[in-house]
Design an enzyme around this catalytic site. Structure first.
Site, short mmCIF file in Angstrom:
data_model
loop_
_atom_site.label_atom_id
_atom_site.label_comp_id
_atom_site.label_asym_id
_atom_site.label_seq_id
_atom_site.Cartn_x
_atom_site.Cartn_y
_atom_site.Cartn_z
CG HIS A 193 -1.74 -1.21 1.40
ND1 HIS A 193 -2.89 -1.45 0.68
CD2 HIS A 193 -1.59 -2.26 2.25
CE1 HIS A 193 -3.42 -2.60 1.08
NE2 HIS A 193 -2.66 -3.12 2.01
O1 RIB Z 1 -4.75 -0.28 4.91
C1 RIB Z 1 -3.36 -0.25 4.67
C2 RIB Z 1 -2.70 0.76 5.54
O2 RIB Z 1 -2.85 0.38 6.90
C3 RIB Z 1 -1.18 0.84 5.32
O3 RIB Z 1 -0.74 2.14 5.59
C4 RIB Z 1 -0.63 -0.13 6.33
O4 RIB Z 1 0.70 0.22 6.74
C5 RIB Z 1 -1.58 0.07 7.47
O5 RIB Z 1 -1.14 1.18 8.21
#
Ligand code: RIB
Ligand code: CA
Length: 315
Positions: free
Chosen positions: A244
């Site tokens: 992500h």
């Molecule tokens: O949903 C994904 C996010 O949540 C990313 O930033 C991961 O590191 C968690 O913090």
């Protein structure tokens, strides 16, 4: 001195390392000619803020960028108890990294003070890349909206126009601190939002890790170790795992690989069944409030994956 065609972009990274945060930070630190990282601030999220701070310093040391200041931030969400993601990232937040404890000691300066100072120092120039719960940014906005109005913009990972990853509706960063996310999206600061809609299109899998390891370095070994743990490991899903936060950093350097739409994004803070949901409306549905974010939906995933591997191998 190399005379670059373009000066490096000043950026402050607010994060909750976290394994995908780790890849994002390493990617950012691999790009000194494109990104001038003025500071790294951390927040409670994937794991407690004391641990995310230690992890940020461990990554800074791993990348050989110990000159970058790290500041610890808010220890809990604005109104709610912290619900962490240790089940995804491990109890340390970076299980599998194989890294020693960080060198030195935590800074005594709070992340919110560091954020306000960095914005005021470069009015209209600084971009904040936020890849964790938005608690630090929300407190900075509440404390000094006049200063935060001088931000060039916020490029963030969070939310989803479609399904969430914590509940059917809510993505983790917005779910953990929905009130903070609401403050940020109502602030008027220009926002580019990388939600699950795009991050789920750029996964890394076992063949990607194997290719990464064709260059054997402390960084590639650490990344491979983390990805063997992350959310059950890359082998746990034939599609691979989404990294992500790394997309938000890649966007800063290569925005041409991404496609987005001006939208109105509202954060749910009342309906108990949809807490943290990002209500995303585009086009004619935007209404009189107007657009408050560019929401990214498309990515050249192959270019991104190749770039990420190459940059991590270069550290
Ligand atoms: O949903 C994904 C996010 O949540 C990313 O930033 C991961 O590191 C968690 O913090
Ligand atoms: Ca994160």
């Amino acid at each position: 001195m190399a005379i670059s065609a373009v000066d490096p972009k000043p950026v402050l990274i607010d994060c909750d390392p976290g394994i995908d945060d780790a890849l994002a930070l390493l990617l950012a630190m691999s790009e000194p000619t494109h990104l001038d990282i003025v500071a790294i601030t951390v927040v409670a999220g994937n794991v407690a803020a004391v641990q995310t701070e230690r992890n940020a310093r461990r990554l800074r040391d791993l990348a050989g960028r110990s000159e970058i200041a790290v500041f610890g931030g808010c220890r809990r969400p604005l109104l709610r108890p912290l619900q962490d993601a240790a089940h995804v990232h491990g109890e340390t937040g970076m299980d599998g990294c194989g890294l020693a404890a960080p060198q030195g000691r935590p800074s005594q300066r709070h992340a919110v003070a560091a954020i306000l100072s960095a914005v005021a120092k470069q009015p209209g120039q600084l971009t904040i890349c936020a890849v964790g719960p938005l608690t630090n940014l929300a407190v900075a906005i509440v404390q000094r909206p006049d200063v935060m109005a001088q931000l060039k913009g916020i490029v963030l990972m969070g939310g989803a126009a479609a399904a969430g990853n914590v509940t059917a509706h809510a993505e983790f960063n917005f779910y953990v601190d929905p009130e903070a996310a609401r403050i940020v999206f109502e602030s008027g600061i220009p926002i580019v939002m990388h939600g699950l809609d795009v991050t789920h299109k750029a996964r890394v899998d076992r063949p990607w890790v194997d290719q990464l390891l064709t260059v054997d370095t402390p960084v590639t070994r650490s990344v491979a170790g983390m990805l063997s743990v992350y959310n059950g490991g890359v082998d746990g899903d034939p599609r691979g795992r989404p990294v992500h936060d790394a997309l938000a950093i890649a966007y800063l350097v290569h925005p041409e690989w991404f496609g987005g739409t001006d939208c109105h994004v509202a954060i749910e803070t009342n309906n108990p069944d949809q807490i943290g949901r990002s209500h995303v409306r585009a086009g004619a549905d935007i209404g009189e409030e107007g657009a408050n974010a560019q929401v990214i939906f498309e990515i050249d995933a192959d270019r991104f994956r190749s770039y990420l591997a190459g940059q991590l191998q270069s550290l």
